[in-house]
Design a protein around this motif. Sequence first.
Motif, PDB file in Angstrom:
ATOM      1  N   LEU A  61       4.802 -16.961   0.751  1.00 54.60           N
ATOM      2  CA  LEU A  61       4.735 -15.813  -0.153  1.00 54.60           C
ATOM      3  C   LEU A  61       5.734 -14.735   0.247  1.00 54.60           C
ATOM      4  O   LEU A  61       6.479 -14.212  -0.592  1.00 54.60           O
ATOM      5  CB  LEU A  61       3.316 -15.244  -0.137  1.00 54.60           C
ATOM      6  N   ILE A  62       5.773 -14.413   1.527  1.00 57.02           N
ATOM      7  CA  ILE A  62       6.660 -13.355   2.010  1.00 57.02           C
ATOM      8  C   ILE A  62       8.122 -13.737   1.839  1.00 57.02           C
ATOM      9  O   ILE A  62       8.946 -12.923   1.389  1.00 57.02           O
ATOM     10  CB  ILE A  62       6.354 -13.043   3.490  1.00 57.02           C
ATOM     11  N   ASP A  63       8.441 -14.976   2.163  1.00 58.51           N
ATOM     12  CA  ASP A  63       9.841 -15.406   2.105  1.00 58.51           C
ATOM     13  C   ASP A  63      10.361 -15.551   0.671  1.00 58.51           C
ATOM     14  O   ASP A  63      11.570 -15.583   0.453  1.00 58.51           O
ATOM     15  CB  ASP A  63      10.014 -16.730   2.858  1.00 58.51           C
ATOM     16  N   ARG A  64       9.441 -15.635  -0.292  1.00 53.74           N
ATOM     17  CA  ARG A  64       9.860 -15.688  -1.693  1.00 53.74           C
ATOM     18  C   ARG A  64      10.108 -14.296  -2.264  1.00 53.74           C
ATOM     19  O   ARG A  64      10.700 -14.159  -3.337  1.00 53.74           O
ATOM     20  CB  ARG A  64       8.785 -16.382  -2.555  1.00 53.74           C
ATOM     21  N   ALA A 107      -7.061   2.155  15.277  1.00 48.20           N
ATOM     22  CA  ALA A 107      -6.199   1.460  16.232  1.00 48.20           C
ATOM     23  C   ALA A 107      -4.729   1.532  15.845  1.00 48.20           C
ATOM     24  O   ALA A 107      -3.858   1.212  16.661  1.00 48.20           O
ATOM     25  CB  ALA A 107      -6.633  -0.005  16.354  1.00 48.20           C
ATOM     26  N   GLY A 108      -4.455   1.942  14.592  1.00 49.24           N
ATOM     27  CA  GLY A 108      -3.061   2.076  14.192  1.00 49.24           C
ATOM     28  C   GLY A 108      -2.679   1.360  12.921  1.00 49.24           C
ATOM     29  O   GLY A 108      -1.546   1.476  12.449  1.00 49.24           O
ATOM     30  N   ALA A 109      -3.611   0.574  12.344  1.00 49.51           N
ATOM     31  CA  ALA A 109      -3.320  -0.076  11.067  1.00 49.51           C
ATOM     32  C   ALA A 109      -3.194   0.983   9.983  1.00 49.51           C
ATOM     33  O   ALA A 109      -3.816   2.035  10.058  1.00 49.51           O
ATOM     34  CB  ALA A 109      -4.416  -1.065  10.713  1.00 49.51           C
ATOM     35  N   ARG A 110      -2.392   0.698   8.984  1.00 46.27           N
ATOM     36  CA  ARG A 110      -2.216   1.639   7.878  1.00 46.27           C
ATOM     37  C   ARG A 110      -2.523   1.009   6.534  1.00 46.27           C
ATOM     38  O   ARG A 110      -2.405   1.648   5.498  1.00 46.27           O
ATOM     39  CB  ARG A 110      -0.778   2.190   7.889  1.00 46.27           C
ATOM     40  N   GLY A 111      -2.935  -0.266   6.568  1.00 42.68           N
ATOM     41  CA  GLY A 111      -3.274  -0.926   5.322  1.00 42.68           C
ATOM     42  C   GLY A 111      -4.270  -2.043   5.544  1.00 42.68           C
ATOM     43  O   GLY A 111      -4.401  -2.564   6.654  1.00 42.68           O
ATOM     44  N   TYR A 112      -5.000  -2.382   4.485  1.00 40.31           N
ATOM     45  CA  TYR A 112      -5.993  -3.440   4.574  1.00 40.31           C
ATOM     46  C   TYR A 112      -6.092  -4.162   3.234  1.00 40.31           C
ATOM     47  O   TYR A 112      -6.258  -3.533   2.191  1.00 40.31           O
ATOM     48  CB  TYR A 112      -7.362  -2.850   4.921  1.00 40.31           C
ATOM     49  N   VAL A 113      -5.960  -5.481   3.265  1.00 40.41           N
ATOM     50  CA  VAL A 113      -6.159  -6.286   2.064  1.00 40.41           C
ATOM     51  C   VAL A 113      -7.019  -7.493   2.429  1.00 40.41           C
ATOM     52  O   VAL A 113      -7.001  -7.970   3.563  1.00 40.41           O
ATOM     53  CB  VAL A 113      -4.831  -6.779   1.436  1.00 40.41           C
ATOM     54  N   VAL A 114      -7.784  -7.978   1.456  1.00 38.14           N
ATOM     55  CA  VAL A 114      -8.592  -9.171   1.682  1.00 38.14           C
ATOM     56  C   VAL A 114      -7.710 -10.410   1.559  1.00 38.14           C
ATOM     57  O   VAL A 114      -6.690 -10.402   0.865  1.00 38.14           O
ATOM     58  CB  VAL A 114      -9.754  -9.248   0.675  1.00 38.14           C
ATOM     59  N   GLU A 134      -8.271 -13.029  -0.007  1.00 36.99           N
ATOM     60  CA  GLU A 134      -8.294 -13.579  -1.366  1.00 36.99           C
ATOM     61  C   GLU A 134      -7.454 -12.762  -2.344  1.00 36.99           C
ATOM     62  O   GLU A 134      -7.406 -13.060  -3.533  1.00 36.99           O
ATOM     63  CB  GLU A 134      -9.733 -13.647  -1.879  1.00 36.99           C
ATOM     64  N   ALA A 135      -6.798 -11.728  -1.855  1.00 37.39           N
ATOM     65  CA  ALA A 135      -6.009 -10.864  -2.732  1.00 37.39           C
ATOM     66  C   ALA A 135      -4.866 -11.651  -3.373  1.00 37.39           C
ATOM     67  O   ALA A 135      -4.382 -12.644  -2.830  1.00 37.39           O
ATOM     68  CB  ALA A 135      -5.443  -9.689  -1.947  1.00 37.39           C
ATOM     69  N   THR A 136      -4.424 -11.194  -4.527  1.00 42.83           N
ATOM     70  CA  THR A 136      -3.306 -11.833  -5.201  1.00 42.83           C
ATOM     71  C   THR A 136      -2.015 -11.568  -4.434  1.00 42.83           C
ATOM     72  O   THR A 136      -1.929 -10.634  -3.636  1.00 42.83           O
ATOM     73  CB  THR A 136      -3.156 -11.303  -6.628  1.00 42.83           C
ATOM     74  N   SER A 137      -1.026 -12.391  -4.678  1.00 42.95           N
ATOM     75  CA  SER A 137       0.259 -12.208  -4.019  1.00 42.95           C
ATOM     76  C   SER A 137       0.862 -10.853  -4.374  1.00 42.95           C
ATOM     77  O   SER A 137       1.473 -10.191  -3.527  1.00 42.95           O
ATOM     78  CB  SER A 137       1.217 -13.338  -4.408  1.00 42.95           C
ATOM     79  N   ALA A 138       0.662 -10.436  -5.615  1.00 41.52           N
ATOM     80  CA  ALA A 138       1.200  -9.143  -6.041  1.00 41.52           C
ATOM     81  C   ALA A 138       0.541  -8.004  -5.275  1.00 41.52           C
ATOM     82  O   ALA A 138       1.191  -7.019  -4.910  1.00 41.52           O
ATOM     83  CB  ALA A 138       0.985  -8.950  -7.546  1.00 41.52           C
ATOM     84  N   LYS A 139      -0.764  -8.138  -5.016  1.00 47.26           N
ATOM     85  CA  LYS A 139      -1.495  -7.105  -4.276  1.00 47.26           C
ATOM     86  C   LYS A 139      -0.987  -7.013  -2.837  1.00 47.26           C
ATOM     87  O   LYS A 139      -0.834  -5.914  -2.291  1.00 47.26           O
ATOM     88  CB  LYS A 139      -2.984  -7.423  -4.279  1.00 47.26           C
ATOM     89  N   LEU A 140      -0.710  -8.140  -2.223  1.00 43.52           N
ATOM     90  CA  LEU A 140      -0.210  -8.150  -0.851  1.00 43.52           C
ATOM     91  C   LEU A 140       1.151  -7.470  -0.759  1.00 43.52           C
ATOM     92  O   LEU A 140       1.383  -6.634   0.119  1.00 43.52           O
ATOM     93  CB  LEU A 140      -0.115  -9.574  -0.316  1.00 43.52           C
ATOM     94  N   ILE A 141       2.047  -7.817  -1.663  1.00 44.54           N
ATOM     95  CA  ILE A 141       3.372  -7.201  -1.665  1.00 44.54           C
ATOM     96  C   ILE A 141       3.258  -5.708  -1.966  1.00 44.54           C
ATOM     97  O   ILE A 141       3.969  -4.878  -1.376  1.00 44.54           O
ATOM     98  CB  ILE A 141       4.294  -7.883  -2.699  1.00 44.54           C
ATOM     99  N   GLN A 142       2.332  -5.360  -2.848  1.00 44.51           N
ATOM    100  CA  GLN A 142       2.093  -3.945  -3.159  1.00 44.51           C
ATOM    101  C   GLN A 142       1.664  -3.193  -1.890  1.00 44.51           C
ATOM    102  O   GLN A 142       2.113  -2.069  -1.651  1.00 44.51           O
ATOM    103  CB  GLN A 142       1.000  -3.842  -4.221  1.00 44.51           C
ATOM    104  N   GLU A 179       2.893   5.140   3.330  1.00 43.81           N
ATOM    105  CA  GLU A 179       1.600   5.417   2.720  1.00 43.81           C
ATOM    106  C   GLU A 179       0.512   4.528   3.310  1.00 43.81           C
ATOM    107  O   GLU A 179       0.791   3.518   3.960  1.00 43.81           O
ATOM    108  CB  GLU A 179       1.676   5.183   1.205  1.00 43.81           C
ATOM    109  N   PHE A 180      -0.755   4.895   3.072  1.00 40.09           N
ATOM    110  CA  PHE A 180      -1.891   4.057   3.402  1.00 40.09           C
ATOM    111  C   PHE A 180      -2.177   3.138   2.221  1.00 40.09           C
ATOM    112  O   PHE A 180      -1.812   3.446   1.078  1.00 40.09           O
ATOM    113  CB  PHE A 180      -3.142   4.903   3.678  1.00 40.09           C
ATOM    114  N   PHE A 181      -2.854   2.004   2.516  1.00 35.91           N
ATOM    115  CA  PHE A 181      -3.233   1.112   1.423  1.00 35.91           C
ATOM    116  C   PHE A 181      -4.588   0.495   1.740  1.00 35.91           C
ATOM    117  O   PHE A 181      -4.806  -0.038   2.818  1.00 35.91           O
ATOM    118  CB  PHE A 181      -2.205   0.001   1.226  1.00 35.91           C
TER     119      PHE A 181
END
Length: 224
Positions: free
Chosen positions: A22-25, A98-105, A107-115, A124-126
């Motif tokens: 997903l990331i490399d695409r 601990a320093g994370a700035r985002g969280y996704v499940v 099962e999230a869609t590929s678009a949500k991950l890239i977002q 920004e936080f996510f």
Amino acid sequence: MTKKNVLIVDDHPLFREGLKSLIDRSESYQTVGEAGSAEEALQMAQELKPDLVTMDISLPEKSGIEATREIRSELPDAKLLIVSMHPKFEFIAEAFKAGARGYVVKEATSAKLIQAMDALCRGEFFLDGGVSLEVITKLMSEPETEATIDDENYSLLSPREQEVMRKVVEGGTTRKIAEELGLSPKTVENHRANLMKKLGVHNKMELVRYAVKLGLVDVDQWKE
């Protein structure tokens, strides 16, 4: 456009493979490394100096929350994105502390991950998965326990106390724990009081933080 480098941290090879694809695409990111444990993640982060790290919480031997804290300390400019199952709010809050700035499940869609990745790279936080920013802010603002978090304290617990502790942290009620362990509710309460005294914690929140920091709980089993 120069792509940003991403380090993937997850102990499941098939999930890493899918995330890498997903990331490399994508147009903005490329995978520079994969790690299956916290120690491997820290070593690779130091060597590769990625722009962004995707981090699972449940890792062997040491939790992804502790790995996040260590990587953040070594690479303060790296963006840490938690990609995990839907755990309790307390675990998400600890990840952000601990320093994370985002969280996704997962099962999230590929678009949500890239977002999410885009948001972190903009500073920004996510938050995903129905997690309230207000809840995270509240949990992050609660005072830390003054107890020393180390394995010595945990080793003071009897096997039964360790068992009760895990079930308490996983959300079990006194009655439910008593039924599962074949004990009376009063005995469970006594074990709970004794183990909290030995650990130097004063409430469930502090007990959860202790368990998270030592990686004692498989948080991917936590479901809402």
